[in-house]
Each structure stands twice: as structure tokens, then as C-alpha cells.
Design an enzyme around this catalytic site. Structure first.
Site, PDB file in Angstrom:
ATOM      1  N   GLU A  82     -13.183  15.699 -46.936  1.00 47.37           N
ATOM      2  CA  GLU A  82     -13.168  16.143 -48.326  1.00 47.37           C
ATOM      3  C   GLU A  82     -14.043  15.216 -49.172  1.00 47.37           C
ATOM      4  O   GLU A  82     -13.838  13.991 -49.168  1.00 47.37           O
ATOM      5  CB  GLU A  82     -11.751  16.111 -48.896  1.00 47.37           C
ATOM      6  N   CYS A  83     -14.985  15.758 -49.886  1.00 43.38           N
ATOM      7  CA  CYS A  83     -15.745  15.056 -50.917  1.00 43.38           C
ATOM      8  C   CYS A  83     -16.363  13.764 -50.389  1.00 43.38           C
ATOM      9  O   CYS A  83     -17.426  13.785 -49.779  1.00 43.38           O
ATOM     10  CB  CYS A  83     -14.863  14.814 -52.143  1.00 43.38           C
ATOM     11  N   GLY A  84     -15.715  12.616 -50.586  1.00 41.98           N
ATOM     12  CA  GLY A  84     -16.245  11.370 -50.068  1.00 41.98           C
ATOM     13  C   GLY A  84     -16.429  11.408 -48.570  1.00 41.98           C
ATOM     14  O   GLY A  84     -17.376  10.821 -48.026  1.00 41.98           O
TER      15      GLY A  84
ATOM     16  N   LEU B 106     -17.183  14.099 -46.837  1.00 38.83           N
ATOM     17  CA  LEU B 106     -18.411  14.864 -46.656  1.00 38.83           C
ATOM     18  C   LEU B 106     -19.630  13.971 -46.840  1.00 38.83           C
ATOM     19  O   LEU B 106     -20.591  14.021 -46.049  1.00 38.83           O
ATOM     20  CB  LEU B 106     -18.435  16.023 -47.653  1.00 38.83           C
TER      21      LEU B 106
ATOM     22  N   SER C 208     -16.315  19.609 -47.037  1.00 36.34           N
ATOM     23  CA  SER C 208     -16.533  20.278 -48.320  1.00 36.34           C
ATOM     24  C   SER C 208     -16.270  19.306 -49.455  1.00 36.34           C
ATOM     25  O   SER C 208     -15.538  18.317 -49.305  1.00 36.34           O
ATOM     26  CB  SER C 208     -15.598  21.486 -48.432  1.00 36.34           C
TER      27      SER C 208
END
Length: 468
Positions: A332-334, A336, A432
Site C-alpha cells: 500500500e502506498c509507501g 508500492l 496500489s
């Protein structure tokens, strides 16, 4: 049993005042459960650092109204007090036309009184108009009292008190301008507690501030009010995640350090509930534990620690090899960003990362923020094609290349907002910018753990457990 701390807008001191109240109650050796309205990660870290208990997010968009009620009922069963920190202004929610996901929405769902914080730095008699408006705007929201923050002098306090007197609205706290305890912040909000070496001192100062600033004889009865929980779903009503028939429990590596620390406790608990064992490790300092059946890379601040991440070549090589071997990875986010080829920080410096995704994360000034309705564009390790989930984005980075076959089609909360593609899938990687809360969607972690169990049965059965 509980009280909601709300503000007339963002930036009025909700977090500092909530922490002060929690610190005082904790100092009295009370068992306190805290909650946070909305999809926040950082404020709950501060709550936990004070209370010693995981803070629970109450977000009816990411979960559901029923889940918010069930979560609150479950986690207030064996506590002395409960405190809910609101989000933005009292009535600010996911849209401008309704109060969905606002502090007021949660207050009505849980039938809880609200304590309204007013920033009085540039107010005198007008404070009464603001308080009157907030009390009368929605008759279903019970305003139990106000806290006057950033009061300049005794004369200023007199003017404020006289203005509020005709409203018969209790003043339950007064904090002076010089009482401000500043918590350091940066581009995504407060600096997490793991980076604050002097937080214990700040916590003690907050407790002392609360001792002298609040009307505890009036506050404690409010905190102790019996709340009618009987209409809420019981904890047993949650859909269980079935365990997996493996000879040994699946070992799931969880990246957790100063770079990666954005996790909802329910997500980790869902994995444990299903029978998985969590192995925490640091991509900054360790190598990937082996053998493991899955890897969870949460969000955080990899851009602030990109140099340390890049220098840990052993971890980068181990993660890259695991991805190529088909290890199920949820990022998730970081996470990714870590899986991309590089992170380009705010100073324009490029730091190489794992490189299994053919893109780079570039930090910028633009903040991407909001709820997202995500539709899976194909089968992924977490979702079936066509499945719809609600999540949220919160980042200042962007990718310099997009996937040929995107993971999601995204829309904002407004159903008329433009759709766009986002997210990467490579081998068994689901990556993502969208953060998911698994509390009301146990089928999502169940599907992912099934992939982890399949990997374990095919590659790892008979191997020893990873070293702790």
C-alpha cells in the site's frame, strides 16, 4: 461511557486536547480506549503511545455504519472511559452536501455527546454565534459543552465567558495561548511517535496541562455516561475468517519501522484471526525473514528514509527474489513506492529501490487525498475481477510510468467524478496507492491468505520457521 472531541474546523487543537485528556486519564490509572474518526494513521499512533492500546478508526465509508457501531461496542466492553477524536470540522464529511463520514455522523451512529473545541485566538463575542450555530445546526447532535482554546488573557476569558453565558452551554475546558504544546509536523501531518525521542516528556506535559485546564467534576460524568449499546451488533456477529489446513501456520512478514508504519490494527488482527503468524521486520535495517508465506508492505514515509532503504541492499535483493519466486505481496502506498525502481525525494535525489515494478516514485507538492471507489480490473491476489472496494489515497508522490494493465479503476466519493486507472499487479504482487481497511471485508484478507497458504504448501512445507 464516552465523549467525542470535535472542532469547529481543522487546526483548532483536537489532537493536542484529545492527547491531553487521554494522558490525564492514563495518569489516573484508568483503562482508556481511544477512537479516531476517518482514515487517519498518524493521530492513532499518538493515542496508542499514550494509552498503550490500539486506537480504532471509525469510518463508515471504508467500513460501514454497522461496523462502526460493532467496533465501538466491542472495544468499550472492558474499559473505564472511551474518547473519540473527530476529523476536520464537526459536520465536514465525504461531501459538501451531507454529513457522511463526518464527526457528527459518527456521533449520531453511536449516540454520543460532543465536546466542541473553539479556537478563540481572534474571537470575543462572536464565539457565542459560532457555538449557537454548531449547537442548533443538527438537533440530533448533542453538544455537551465547549473547550476554549488559545485564550489570550484573563480579560479575554471574561469576554468569552460573558458572551457564552446566555446559551447555558458549559465551558468544560480553557487553554491559554502559552499552553500550546506543539507537535512537529511535515508534508503528511504530524511526525509519527516512533521518530519523537522526547515523546514521554510531551505526554507528561500534556497530563499536567489537562489537570489544570479542564473541569473534571463535569467532564468525568460525561465520560462515564451509560451508552445504549444493546442495539449495536455484538462482536460475535462479525464474519469469521476460516483458518487454513496447513501443517504449520503461514508466516507473514510485516514491514514495520520508521519508514513503514501505516497499518490499521484490524488488518493485522484479521491475519492473526485466520491463523497466520506475523513476523515484523525492518526494510531499513534487516533482511527479509525467510522462509515466509507472504509479505505485507504498508504505507508510511519511505521518502524520508530513502537513503537508508537504498543502502540496505540485502533487503532489496531478498524482496526482489521473493517477488520473482511468486511470494504473495500486498503493498500500500509507501510499499508500492518501495517496490518501484526508485524514489526521487523532495530534493530531486534518486534512490534505487526493489525495482520489480517498472516505474519511479517522484515526490512533489501536490497532495492526492480522498476516498476511492476501486473496481478490480482483473483477478488479483486480494480481489476477483469486478470486485468493488472502498479505500482512500493520501500521498504527495506520483509515478512516472503507469501500468499497461492497471489493477483498479478508481473514482472519488462523488459518483460523477472522473474515473482513472491505478495500481500494479506483477506475479503475485498487489500494489496500489489505495489504503484498505479490512474490518468489514474479511473475504479480502481471506483470499490473500489463501494465496499465501498455496505458496507455502508448494514451496515451504518442511522448512523451519524464520528466525525471530
Amino acid at each position: 461511557m464516552a465523549l467525542i472531541i470535535a472542532g469547529d474546523r481543522s487546526g483548532v487543537g483536537k489532537t493536542t486536547i484529545t492527547l491531553a485528556l487521554l494522558a490525564y486519564l492514563q495518569q489516573q490509572r484508568a483503562v482508556v480506549q481511544s477512537f479516531k474518526v476517518g482514515p487517519d494513521y498518524i493521530d492513532p499512533m499518538f493515542h496508542r503511545a499514550v494509552t498503550g492500546r490500539p486506537c480504532r478508526n471509525l469510518d463508515p465509508v471504508l467500513t460501514s455504519e454497522a461496523y462502526v457501531q460493532q467496533c465501538f461496542a466491542q472495544h468499550t466492553q472492558a474499559v473505564d472511559y472511551a474518547l473519540v477524536e473527530g476529523v476536520m470540522g464537526l459536520f465536514d464529511g465525504a461531501s459538501g452536501v451531507a454529513d457522511v463520514a463526518s464527526t457528527a455522523h459518527v456521533a449520531k451512529l453511536l449516540n454520543l455527546p460532543v465536546l466542541l473545541i473553539l479556537d478563540c485566538a481572534r474571537l470575543s463575542r462572536s464565539v457565542a454565534a459560532i457555538a449557537h450555530g454548531y449547537r442548533s445546526f443538527d438537533p440530533q447532535v448533542y453538544l455537551a459543552g465547549v473547550v476554549l482554546n488559545r485564550v489570550g488573557s484573563d480579560r479575554h476569558l471574561t469576554l468569552l465567558t460573558e458572551a457564552l453565558e446566555p446559551l447555558n452551554l458549559p465551558i468544560l475546558g480553557v487553554l491559554r495561548r502559552h499552553d500550546d504544546i506543539t507537535l512537529p509536523d511535515r508534508h503528511l501531518g504530524l511526525v509519527p511517535t516512533e521518530e519523537l525521542t522526547q515523546f514521554a516528556t510531551v505526554r507528561d506535559r500534556l497530563a499536567t496541562l489537562a489537570t489544570h485546564s479542564f473541569d473534571w467534576p463535569q467532564l468525568l460524568p460525561l465520560l462515564s455516561l451509560p451508552t445504549p449499546h444493546s442495539q449495536f451488533p455484538t462482536p460475535d456477529s462479525r464474519l469469521p475468517i476460516p483458518p487454513f489446513p496447513l501443517s504449520t501456520p503461514p508466516q507473514i512478514a510485516i514491514a514495520r519501522d520508521r519508514a513503514f508504519n501505516f497499518y490499521y490494527p484490524e488488518n493485522l488482527e484479521a491475519l492473526q484471526q485466520a491463523g497466520a503468524e506475523l513476523v515484523f521486520w525492518s526494510p531499513m535495517e534487516d533482511t527479509l525473514p525467510a522462509p515466509v508465506s507472504g509479505l505485507y508492505l504498508g504505507g508510511g514515509f519511505p521518502e524520508m528514509f530513502a537513503e537508508s532503504l537504498a543502502e540496505n541492499g540485502g533487503a532489496i535483493a531478498a524482496v526482489r527474489a521473493a517477488v520473482e519466486a511468486g511470494l504473495p505481496v500486498y503493498a500500500e502506498c509507501g510499499g508500492l513506492m518501495y517496490l518501484s525502481r526508485a524514489i526521487v525525494d523532495f530534493d530531486g535525489k534518486r534512490w534505487p529501490m526493489v525495482g520489480c515494478l517498472p516505474t519511479e516514485a517522484h515526490m512533489g507538492k501536490r497532495l492526492t487525498l480522498g476516498y476511492r471507489r476501486a473496481i478490480a480490473q482483473g483477478d488479483t491476489p486480494l480481489l476477483k475481477a469486478g470486485a468493488t472496494v472502498w479505500g482512500h489515497e493520501f500521498h504527495r508522490s506520483s509515478l512516472n510510468a503507469e501500468p499497461a494493465q492497471p489493477l483498479y479503476q478508481l473514482r472519488g466519493y462523488d459518483p460523477h467524478s472522473a474515473a482513472y486507472d491505478e495500481g500494479w499487479q506483477y506475479r503475485q504482487v498487489h500494489a496500489s496507492y489505495v489504503h484498505l481497511h479490512w474490518g468489514a471485508m474479511p473475504d479480502v484478507p481471506a483470499r490473500w491468505l489463501a494465496k499465501c497458504a498455496q505458496f507455502q504448501s508448494q514451496h515451504l512445507e518442511g522448512h523451519p520457521k524464520p528466525a525471530r
